[in-house]
Design an enzyme around this catalytic site. Structure first.
Site, PDB file in Angstrom:
ATOM      1  N   HIS A 408       0.808  -1.219   0.000  1.00 60.57           N
ATOM      2  CA  HIS A 408       0.000   0.000   0.000  1.00 60.57           C
ATOM      3  C   HIS A 408       0.844   1.273   0.000  1.00 60.57           C
ATOM      4  O   HIS A 408       0.308   2.374  -0.076  1.00 60.57           O
ATOM      5  CB  HIS A 408      -0.935   0.007   1.207  1.00 60.57           C
ATOM      6  CG  HIS A 408      -2.270   0.627   0.918  1.00 60.57           C
ATOM      7  ND1 HIS A 408      -2.521   1.379  -0.211  1.00 60.57           N
ATOM      8  CD2 HIS A 408      -3.432   0.622   1.613  1.00 60.57           C
ATOM      9  CE1 HIS A 408      -3.775   1.799  -0.199  1.00 60.57           C
ATOM     10  NE2 HIS A 408      -4.354   1.365   0.898  1.00 60.57           N
ATOM     11  N   ASP A 412      -2.348   1.734  -4.578  1.00 62.63           N
ATOM     12  CA  ASP A 412      -3.565   2.063  -3.838  1.00 62.63           C
ATOM     13  C   ASP A 412      -4.683   1.083  -4.206  1.00 62.63           C
ATOM     14  O   ASP A 412      -4.520   0.203  -5.050  1.00 62.63           O
ATOM     15  CB  ASP A 412      -3.981   3.511  -4.083  1.00 62.63           C
ATOM     16  CG  ASP A 412      -4.199   3.826  -5.562  1.00 62.63           C
ATOM     17  OD1 ASP A 412      -4.494   2.886  -6.329  1.00 62.63           O
ATOM     18  OD2 ASP A 412      -4.073   4.999  -5.941  1.00 62.63           O
TER      19      ASP A 412
END
Length: 436
Positions: A408, A412
């Site tokens: 992450h 995204d």
């Protein structure tokens, strides 16, 4: 006769060190050129080191279980007269070797440790006489975790002559970096790992083998490095399953290769990676490296139960028969412990087929330094509601769950979810009329 140095050769782009497994010769033994004299192990596979020339082994300078750097002298030998000229390196190569050897380690000033620093944690003791020669691998790991040279010098080392190993750093990170905030003040500062004295139970003790220890280090390192997020989709593989069942025998007769689902998965994933190039990256500090090759790793079980990741290089540029041949060859080499370093390095995206073990789905750990990994579950028949122009119908379909774990920091939810959906679409929109 001339004296030759036997050095640890380069064994792959990312390999900087290896562990001595076993010498196959003794001092004073006569050897022939290319005779295997030593077995070494890296964090990927085991390898054999041949004699550079014919002659006599004069001195073994490292022993079993020692860790050596690429280019480090491991032994010396007296080469036969007729071998001397052929094994003498050109001046340019000698100069290159000298430059490389200088890059193999970084010298740091010694760090003085105060009495206050030594008491940083009751369960953690700072070493005073650290070896401050750090390998490029150690420096790279420290850089990724923002560990200073001063903090490196406080980490207890278990390597030869007090050398810091990557496992030492992983253990230190797992403990919460207890020396991170050590200062010359009476009270310790920063978070300290408590000594909980957990009851681990009693029973038969089985020591981890070397590969299992390295896998453990790699997994812990990955979880500490990448904030993992996992997304899931469900795919209808009915068309793909029916096509494979109808063509697998003819495919094997034509190409002499078994047609498993893995080549079909690799082919589809490579197409999806090409559509979403930001999945095909690695992180270097504040920089993102977008790979110029799509190399698909496939997690494969070894006979010992451990896992290894052989790699299909440039998978997006190969047709199905070529991918199938490479997948079968790599899987066979893995089963027989015959994989070479180049065959297990350089992957940019990995597939883990947890369905092989009967699992419905999985939450895989990212294979560093990649930023995503796909797990494919078991293909299972299930009654599904299918929508048609003349109404809904219940049909038996071949369904499979896909799960994508992604980093992450750079991937995204939109990118991760879109890429995963694209993989599922390629699985579902399989052309039943395709040829091979």
């Amino acid at each position: 006769m001339s004296t030759l140095e036997i050095k640890l050769p380069r064994m792959g782009e990312s390999i900087s060190e290896a562990t001595i497994i076993n010498w196959l010769v003794n001092e004073g033994d006569e050897v022939t050129q290319d005779q295997v004299i030593l077995e070494v192990a890296t964090d990927k596979v085991d390898s054999e080191v041949p004699a550079p020339a014919s002659g006599k082994i004069t001195k073994l300078m490292v022993q079993a279980n020692e860790v050596v750097q690429v280019g480090q002298v491991m032994a010396t030998m007296e080469a036969s007269e007729n071998q001397s000229a052929s094994v003498t390196k050109p001046a340019e190569e000698k100069a290159s070797s000298k430059v490389d050897s200088k890059k193999e380690k970084v010298t740091l000033p010694k760090v003085k440790t105060s009495a206050a620093q030594k008491s940083t944690s009751k369960s953690y003791t700072l070493n005073e006489n650290q070896n401050t020669f750090f390998s490029p691998l150690v420096v790279s790991i420290a850089k990724e975790h923002h560990i200073s040279f001063e903090e490196l010098a406080r980490i207890p080392a278990t390597g030869n002559e007090g050398r810091l190993r990557k496992s030492d750093i992983f253990k230190y990170i797992e403990e919460g970096r207890p020396a991170q905030f050590a200062q010359s003040i009476p009270e310790p500062s920063g978070f300290q790992v408590p000594d909980l004295k957990l009851d681990k139970g009693k029973g038969r003790i089985v020591e981890m083998d070397r590969m299992r220890q390295m896998i453990a280090d790699h997994m812990v390192y990955s979880k500490h490095t990448s904030p993992h997020v996992t997304a899931y989709v469900e795919a209808d593989l009915t068309e793909m399953v029916n096509w494979r069942n109808a063509n697998k025998n003819a495919f094997q007769e034509k190409y002499g290769q078994r047609l498993t689902f893995t080549p079909l998965f690799v082919e589809a994933v490579a197409k999806a990676v090409k559509d979403f190039p930001m999945i095909n990256v690695s992180v270097d500090g504040k920089n993102i490296i977008v790979k110029d090759q799509i190399n698909i790793g496939m997690a494969t079980a070894l006979p010992s139960g451990n896992l290894i990741v052989p790699v299909v290089k440039n998978a997006d540029q190969k047709d199905l028969p070529t991918i199938a041949a490479e997948v079968n060859s790599l899987a066979e080499k893995a089963r027989n412990n015959k994989l070479k370093h180049d065959e297990t390095s350089g992957s940019s995206f990995t597939i883990s087929n947890v369905g092989t073990f009967g699992s419905i789905m999985g939450t895989p750990i990212i294979n560093q330094p990649e930023v995503a990994i796909l797990a494919t579950g078991i293909i299972k028949k299930r009654a599904e509601v299918m929508e048609y122009e003349d109404g809904d119908k219940i049909e038996i379909r071949q369904m499979m769950y896909l799960s994508l774990s992604f980093d992450h920091r750079v991937v995204d939810g939109f990118l991760g979810g879109s890429f995963l959906r694209r993989v599922a679409d390629y699985f579902e929109d399989f052309d039943m009329n395709r040829t091979y």
